[in-house]
Design a protein around this motif. Sequence first.
Motif, PDB file in Angstrom:
ATOM      1  N   LYS A  96      47.171  43.488  35.913  1.00 59.49           N
ATOM      2  CA  LYS A  96      48.435  42.745  35.855  1.00 59.49           C
ATOM      3  C   LYS A  96      48.169  41.234  35.986  1.00 59.49           C
ATOM      4  N   GLU A  97      47.334  40.874  36.941  1.00 58.58           N
ATOM      5  CA  GLU A  97      47.015  39.455  37.160  1.00 58.58           C
ATOM      6  C   GLU A  97      46.233  38.881  35.964  1.00 58.58           C
ATOM      7  N   LEU A  98      45.371  39.706  35.421  1.00 56.38           N
ATOM      8  CA  LEU A  98      44.587  39.274  34.254  1.00 56.38           C
ATOM      9  C   LEU A  98      45.518  38.979  33.074  1.00 56.38           C
ATOM     10  N   LYS A  99      46.440  39.894  32.818  1.00 53.19           N
ATOM     11  CA  LYS A  99      47.347  39.730  31.675  1.00 53.19           C
ATOM     12  C   LYS A  99      48.190  38.468  31.818  1.00 53.19           C
ATOM     13  N   ARG A 100      48.692  38.231  33.039  1.00 53.45           N
ATOM     14  CA  ARG A 100      49.487  37.009  33.252  1.00 53.45           C
ATOM     15  C   ARG A 100      48.615  35.771  33.065  1.00 53.45           C
ATOM     16  N   SER A 101      47.395  35.836  33.578  1.00 56.02           N
ATOM     17  CA  SER A 101      46.503  34.674  33.497  1.00 56.02           C
ATOM     18  C   SER A 101      46.169  34.334  32.051  1.00 56.02           C
ATOM     19  N   GLU A 102      46.063  35.382  31.234  1.00 60.50           N
ATOM     20  CA  GLU A 102      45.693  35.164  29.836  1.00 60.50           C
ATOM     21  C   GLU A 102      46.755  34.397  29.059  1.00 60.50           C
ATOM     22  N   LYS A 103      47.956  34.383  29.593  1.00 64.35           N
ATOM     23  CA  LYS A 103      49.047  33.691  28.872  1.00 64.35           C
ATOM     24  C   LYS A 103      49.067  32.191  29.151  1.00 64.35           C
ATOM     25  N   LEU A 104      48.283  31.759  30.140  1.00 61.25           N
ATOM     26  CA  LEU A 104      48.298  30.337  30.481  1.00 61.25           C
ATOM     27  C   LEU A 104      47.683  29.529  29.333  1.00 61.25           C
ATOM     28  N   PRO A 105      48.320  28.420  28.974  1.00 61.87           N
ATOM     29  CA  PRO A 105      47.900  27.708  27.762  1.00 61.87           C
ATOM     30  C   PRO A 105      46.538  27.012  27.871  1.00 61.87           C
ATOM     31  N   ALA A 106      46.156  26.535  29.074  1.00 62.05           N
ATOM     32  CA  ALA A 106      44.942  25.716  29.155  1.00 62.05           C
ATOM     33  C   ALA A 106      43.757  26.472  29.757  1.00 62.05           C
ATOM     34  N   VAL A 107      43.912  27.788  29.906  1.00 63.11           N
ATOM     35  CA  VAL A 107      42.827  28.587  30.496  1.00 63.11           C
ATOM     36  C   VAL A 107      42.415  29.692  29.532  1.00 63.11           C
ATOM     37  N   GLY A 108      41.132  29.796  29.312  1.00 66.32           N
ATOM     38  CA  GLY A 108      40.609  30.912  28.526  1.00 66.32           C
ATOM     39  C   GLY A 108      39.813  31.835  29.434  1.00 66.32           C
ATOM     40  N   ILE A 109      40.208  33.105  29.493  1.00 67.36           N
ATOM     41  CA  ILE A 109      39.427  34.070  30.281  1.00 67.36           C
ATOM     42  C   ILE A 109      38.348  34.613  29.348  1.00 67.36           C
ATOM     43  N   GLU A 110      37.127  34.165  29.583  1.00 63.61           N
ATOM     44  CA  GLU A 110      36.061  34.462  28.619  1.00 63.61           C
ATOM     45  C   GLU A 110      35.298  35.737  28.932  1.00 63.61           C
ATOM     46  N   ALA A 111      35.404  36.218  30.162  1.00 65.81           N
ATOM     47  CA  ALA A 111      34.666  37.439  30.506  1.00 65.81           C
ATOM     48  C   ALA A 111      35.320  38.100  31.710  1.00 65.81           C
ATOM     49  N   VAL A 112      35.061  39.382  31.846  1.00 69.79           N
ATOM     50  CA  VAL A 112      35.514  40.141  33.013  1.00 69.79           C
ATOM     51  C   VAL A 112      34.263  40.641  33.732  1.00 69.79           C
ATOM     52  N   CYS A 113      34.313  40.606  35.057  1.00 73.86           N
ATOM     53  CA  CYS A 113      33.104  40.968  35.801  1.00 73.86           C
ATOM     54  C   CYS A 113      33.434  41.735  37.076  1.00 73.86           C
ATOM     55  N   THR A 114      32.430  42.385  37.597  1.00 77.46           N
ATOM     56  CA  THR A 114      32.532  43.009  38.907  1.00 77.46           C
ATOM     57  C   THR A 114      31.183  42.852  39.591  1.00 77.46           C
ATOM     58  N   HIS A 115      31.090  43.263  40.843  1.00 74.52           N
ATOM     59  CA  HIS A 115      29.824  43.099  41.567  1.00 74.52           C
ATOM     60  C   HIS A 115      29.547  44.386  42.331  1.00 74.52           C
ATOM     61  N   PHE A 116      28.310  44.840  42.273  1.00 73.90           N
ATOM     62  CA  PHE A 116      27.933  46.084  42.944  1.00 73.90           C
ATOM     63  C   PHE A 116      27.595  45.821  44.403  1.00 73.90           C
ATOM     64  N   SER A 117      28.007  46.736  45.254  1.00 67.05           N
ATOM     65  CA  SER A 117      27.740  46.540  46.682  1.00 67.05           C
ATOM     66  C   SER A 117      26.354  47.040  47.078  1.00 67.05           C
ATOM     67  N   SER A 118      25.822  48.013  46.349  1.00 68.49           N
ATOM     68  CA  SER A 118      24.631  48.717  46.834  1.00 68.49           C
ATOM     69  C   SER A 118      23.609  48.955  45.724  1.00 68.49           C
ATOM     70  N   ALA A 119      23.508  47.972  44.811  1.00 71.81           N
ATOM     71  CA  ALA A 119      22.660  48.161  43.630  1.00 71.81           C
ATOM     72  C   ALA A 119      21.217  48.477  44.005  1.00 71.81           C
TER      73      ALA A 119
END
Length: 411
Positions: free
Chosen positions: A148-171
């Motif tokens: 939901k937050e991602l979709k709203r953020s994507e509508k902002l005119p001066a921001v480009g969301i170029e990638a989505v990421c996560t981080h592993f806790s126990s790699a």
Amino acid sequence: MKDRPLRCWAEIDGSALRHNLSVVRSRIPQETKLVAVVKANAYGHGLVPVAKELVEGGADVLGVSNVEEAAELRAGGVAATPILLLSACLPGEFPQVIECRAWPTISTYEEAKRLNAAAQKSGRRATAHFKIDTGMGRLGLWGAEAIKELKRSEKLPAVGIEAVCTHFSSADEDPERTEEQWRELMRWRPHFADKPLHVANSATLWRKTVYACSFVRVGLALYGLPPMPFLRRLLRPVMSWKTRITLLRHLSAGRTVSYGATYLLRKAQRLATLAVGYGDGYFRALSNRAQVLVHGNRCRVRGRVTMDQTVVDVSSAAGCKVGDEVVLLGAQGDLVIHAEELARIAGTIGYEIVTAVGMRVPRIYREFLSLPQGSRISAKPNLRRTGSRQPRLSTSEGLPDRSRNARSPHA
Ligand SMILES: *Cc1c(COP(=O)(O)O)cnc(C)c1O
């Protein structure tokens, strides 16, 4: 002044750094972009010189913690390489994020809005990476809320969301948990199917190549510290940490050493006092337990490590004399002390051993293609007596005979 001996210093080996970079490269698909992580003063190795060497060696993006580190890179001459900020930004930092052309990692629409406002104010467009929590529990929101937050953020005119990421806790220790985190990310993947992904740190690269995605974020392995013990032989340590003997004495049985008199001599010993202590990052937890290398011998720390001085038993290092070099971390002859060894004794991880090497310890750069031989840069430039903010280079000897032929194949 020029011939003044170093008391305690770290040697940073550019050829080992390039070796590790090529090992990391060999683990990832060719089109995957390498984010070389240089946060926290490049894990204690020196931010600007290490970053420049990694960029010359073919790193695509530099990863730092925050905008202060990004600004230091830009001021240090890293002009074109993108910089990814791995920690969350404070509200007041977004104008500088824009100024530095850094890519913040954001988790919420709130942050996206602030970034958007700063971008609009400066008439530029900002790039951000969007983090989703899948089990690390540090940044990002979970599942539907994150989308939901991602979709709203994507509508902002001066921001480009170029990638989505996560981080592993126990790699580095729990492949099943890591796999679960990956599955959680994949569950939501249809909502951002068009976006590049990144999830991997050093340890993950040796778990599964699918984790490589569009970018990988690699720190530890570049510095030659193995994320898992079996990688020790593949990687070369980049930092060696050295000091000198400042005083030699024979003490007889019954004497004690250092604060708290925790070490009692059972027989006479030859003891050396070294110019290193916890003020340099040599942890007090190493007291009475760690070893150092003197004249090709392993010698034990006796008594407590103090702020500036540490005592070792050099009874086995026959020929040693005042002024001699002592290795705290790194190789001497056939012997080597790895960060993992000190970490085990101090009850911590290799990351903390190298990152904690202090501001008082100058870094000496050897075999850096991007620097003159033997360049010496104070660890924390703004502490120099000159008050200069920039890392100032002082070259003592041998001038740049830089053969560029020896560059990494990935340059
Ligand atoms: C520090 C960091 C990395 C690098 O991890 P290593 O284990 O040093 O390879 C990757 N991603 C994030 C988000 C980090 O904070």
